[in-house]
Design an enzyme around this catalytic site. Structure first.
Site, PDB file in Angstrom:
ATOM      1  N   ASP A 187       1.424  -0.745   7.211  1.00  0.00           N
ATOM      2  CA  ASP A 187       2.385  -1.684   7.787  1.00  0.00           C
ATOM      3  C   ASP A 187       2.147  -1.903   9.282  1.00  0.00           C
ATOM      4  OD1 ASP A 187       3.828  -2.289   5.479  1.00  0.00           O
ATOM      5  OD2 ASP A 187       5.353  -0.752   5.848  1.00  0.00           O
ATOM      6  N   TYR A 202       7.698 -10.027   6.269  1.00  0.00           N
ATOM      7  CA  TYR A 202       8.381  -8.759   6.082  1.00  0.00           C
ATOM      8  C   TYR A 202       8.854  -8.204   7.419  1.00  0.00           C
ATOM      9  CZ  TYR A 202       9.298  -4.032   4.418  1.00  0.00           C
ATOM     10  OH  TYR A 202       9.896  -2.848   4.105  1.00  0.00           O
TER      11      TYR A 202
END
Length: 145
Positions: free
Chosen positions: A18, A127
């Site tokens: 991420d 996201y």
């Protein structure tokens, strides 16, 4: 611990993916001459050399370990640099435990690395806080609860 062992922090999970597009590299150790000549400047030089030699993008991997020294992180703001430092510490701890359980290569597959990194940092990122593309869905959900 990874800097002391002269090891990269490997991308073993989606928590790493991420934030870091691949392993967080460790630099070469500084030489006695570099330390005596200009310690702080040479520390910066070894960081730049690490990214150049490995062909890494400093924005895609906003962290490095300086061998036998420790982590350096950066970001668009000081708060983002601190966030990246915290993620690095958590990832390193998870990796340490994973690596004590197995000697197998547990790197996330490229397709999973791509998915997790791109959904937060790619051109169509969606996201994370403030990046929701589905505003209508978010509004509908707010009205339902």
């Amino acid at each position: 611990a990874f800097a002391s062992a002269n090891l990269d922090v490997p991308a073993l999970n989606t928590t790493a993916a991420d934030t870091f597009y691949g392993d967080v590299p460790v630099s070469e150790p500084l030489t006695k001459e570099q330390i005596e000549r200009a310690y702080e400047e040479e520390t910066g030089n070894v960081i730049v050399k690490t990214f150049k030699d490995r062909g890494l993008d400093h924005e895609a991997v906003p962290a490095v370990l300086v061998s036998q020294h420790g982590p350096f992180t950066w970001g668009k703001t000081p708060a983002h640099a601190v966030y990246n430092a915290k993620v690095l510490e958590v990832v390193a701890e998870i990796d340490y435990h994973a690596m004590t359980l197995t000697h197998a290569d547990c790197h996330v597959p490229q397709y999973l690395l791509d998915k997790h990194y791109d959904r937060k940092h790619g051109k169509d990122a969606y996201y994370g806080q403030g990046k929701a593309r589905r505003v209508k869905f978010a509004a509908d959900a707010k009205n339902r609860f």
